[in-house]
Design a protein around this motif. Structure first.
Motif, PDB file in Angstrom:
ATOM      1  N   ALA A  81       0.868  -1.175  -0.037  1.00 26.15           N
ATOM      2  CA  ALA A  81      -0.095   0.053   0.121  1.00 26.15           C
ATOM      3  C   ALA A  81       0.857   1.335  -0.113  1.00 26.15           C
ATOM      4  O   ALA A  81       1.793   1.392   0.864  1.00 26.15           O
ATOM      5  N   ALA A  82       0.809   2.121  -0.813  1.00 25.82           N
ATOM      6  CA  ALA A  82       1.722   3.263  -1.214  1.00 25.82           C
ATOM      7  C   ALA A  82       0.747   4.594  -1.184  1.00 25.82           C
ATOM      8  O   ALA A  82      -0.191   4.531  -1.919  1.00 25.82           O
ATOM      9  N   THR A  83       1.309   5.885  -0.779  1.00 31.75           N
ATOM     10  CA  THR A  83       0.659   6.816  -1.329  1.00 31.75           C
ATOM     11  C   THR A  83       0.807   6.975  -2.759  1.00 31.75           C
ATOM     12  O   THR A  83       1.320   6.266  -3.274  1.00 31.75           O
ATOM     13  N   LYS A  84      -0.013   8.031  -3.436  1.00 30.60           N
ATOM     14  CA  LYS A  84      -0.090   8.178  -4.926  1.00 30.60           C
ATOM     15  C   LYS A  84       0.517   9.542  -5.331  1.00 30.60           C
ATOM     16  O   LYS A  84      -0.076  10.069  -6.339  1.00 30.60           O
ATOM     17  N   ARG A  85       1.619   9.718  -4.972  1.00 33.76           N
ATOM     18  CA  ARG A  85       2.204  11.287  -5.422  1.00 33.76           C
ATOM     19  C   ARG A  85       3.014  10.749  -6.917  1.00 33.76           C
ATOM     20  O   ARG A  85       3.861   9.649  -6.866  1.00 33.76           O
ATOM     21  N   ALA A  86       3.012  11.616  -7.854  1.00 35.27           N
ATOM     22  CA  ALA A  86       3.777  11.593  -8.947  1.00 35.27           C
ATOM     23  C   ALA A  86       5.089  12.150  -8.824  1.00 35.27           C
ATOM     24  O   ALA A  86       5.442  13.150  -7.855  1.00 35.27           O
ATOM     25  N   CYS A  87       6.163  11.929  -9.584  1.00 32.16           N
ATOM     26  CA  CYS A  87       7.592  12.402  -9.441  1.00 32.16           C
ATOM     27  C   CYS A  87       8.253  11.814 -10.522  1.00 32.16           C
ATOM     28  O   CYS A  87       7.875  11.013 -11.131  1.00 32.16           O
ATOM     29  N   PRO A  88       9.567  12.761 -10.903  1.00 24.95           N
ATOM     30  CA  PRO A  88      10.370  12.315 -12.085  1.00 24.95           C
ATOM     31  C   PRO A  88      10.834  10.856 -12.055  1.00 24.95           C
ATOM     32  O   PRO A  88      10.938  10.253 -13.010  1.00 24.95           O
ATOM     33  N   ASP A  89      10.748  10.136 -10.671  1.00 30.24           N
ATOM     34  CA  ASP A  89      11.254   9.103 -10.498  1.00 30.24           C
ATOM     35  C   ASP A  89      10.265   7.816 -10.512  1.00 30.24           C
ATOM     36  O   ASP A  89      10.610   6.612  -9.876  1.00 30.24           O
ATOM     37  N   LEU A  90       9.115   8.155 -10.818  1.00 33.20           N
ATOM     38  CA  LEU A  90       8.021   6.933 -10.796  1.00 33.20           C
ATOM     39  C   LEU A  90       8.445   5.725 -11.659  1.00 33.20           C
ATOM     40  O   LEU A  90       8.042   4.590 -11.209  1.00 33.20           O
ATOM     41  N   GLN A  91       8.911   5.702 -12.380  1.00 37.22           N
ATOM     42  CA  GLN A  91       9.447   4.446 -13.235  1.00 37.22           C
ATOM     43  C   GLN A  91      10.355   3.645 -12.197  1.00 37.22           C
ATOM     44  O   GLN A  91      10.344   2.325 -12.211  1.00 37.22           O
ATOM     45  N   ALA A  92      11.352   4.284 -11.595  1.00 42.22           N
ATOM     46  CA  ALA A  92      12.344   3.585 -10.590  1.00 42.22           C
ATOM     47  C   ALA A  92      11.242   3.015  -9.651  1.00 42.22           C
ATOM     48  O   ALA A  92      11.696   2.090  -9.158  1.00 42.22           O
ATOM     49  N   GLU A  93      10.657   3.697  -8.949  1.00 46.00           N
ATOM     50  CA  GLU A  93       9.448   3.467  -7.760  1.00 46.00           C
ATOM     51  C   GLU A  93       8.933   2.033  -8.654  1.00 46.00           C
ATOM     52  O   GLU A  93       8.770   1.096  -7.876  1.00 46.00           O
ATOM     53  N   THR A  94       8.382   2.076  -9.684  1.00 50.72           N
ATOM     54  CA  THR A  94       7.464   1.066 -10.200  1.00 50.72           C
ATOM     55  C   THR A  94       8.507  -0.333 -10.144  1.00 50.72           C
ATOM     56  O   THR A  94       8.042  -1.286  -9.808  1.00 50.72           O
TER      57      THR A  94
END
Length: 128
Positions: A81-94
Motif C-alpha cells: 500500500a503506497a501513497t499516490k504522488r507522482a514524481c520524476p522517478d516514478l519509473q524507478a519506483e515501479t
C-alpha cells in the motif's frame, strides 16, 4: 518424573520469538536500496522492519507499507500500500515495488540486507 518434565520445558527454546526479519538483525535499521539484479538503483528507496511482520519504507516518490509473515530466511512482501504522488522517478519506483513483490529469500549480515529469488534476482540494501 514430574521434575524431569519441568526441566525439559525450562530448557526448550522459546518458540514464540519473532521469526521475521525484525527478529533476525533487521530491527531498528533503515536499509537503502543500492542495486537490483547487480545494477545500481538510480534513485533513493528505503525499507524498514519496525516490528514483527511489518514492512515500511520510502520509494523514490511515495511512502509504503506491507506485511511479512514468513519465517526467516523466507520472505514474501504482502500487498504493498503506497501513497499516490507522482514524481520524476516514478519509473524507478515501479521497478522497486515490482522487484520487492517477487523476492522470496532474505539474508541479513551486519549492515547488509539481500533479498533474492530462486531464479537469481537480487535486491541489495545497506543500512544507513
Amino acid at each position: 518424573m514430574r521434575y524431569a518434565f519441568l526441566f525439559l520445558i525450562a530448557i526448550l527454546p522459546d518458540c514464540t520469538g519473532d521469526e521475521t526479519l525484525t527478529g533476525h538483525g533487521a530491527a531498528d535499521q533503515v536499509f537503502v536500496l543500492r542495486a537490483i539484479n547487480k545494477e545500481a538503483f538510480p534513485a533513493r528507496a528505503t525499507i524498514e522492519f519496525p516490528q514483527e511482520g511489518q514492512i515500511i519504507g520510502q520509494g523514490p516518490c511515495n511512502r509504503f507499507t506491507s506485511t511479512q509473515g514468513l519465517p526467516y530466511p523466507w520472505f514474501k512482501a504482502g500487498p504493498i500500500a503506497a501513497t499516490k504522488r507522482a514524481c520524476p522517478d516514478l519509473q524507478a519506483e515501479t521497478a522497486y515495488f515490482a522487484a520487492l513483490s517477487r523476492m522470496t529469500l532474505s539474508e541479513v549480515s551486519g549492515k547488509t540486507l539481500i533479498l533474492s529469488t530462486s531464479e537469481g534476482e537480487t535486491m541489495v540494501f545497506e543500512a544507513e
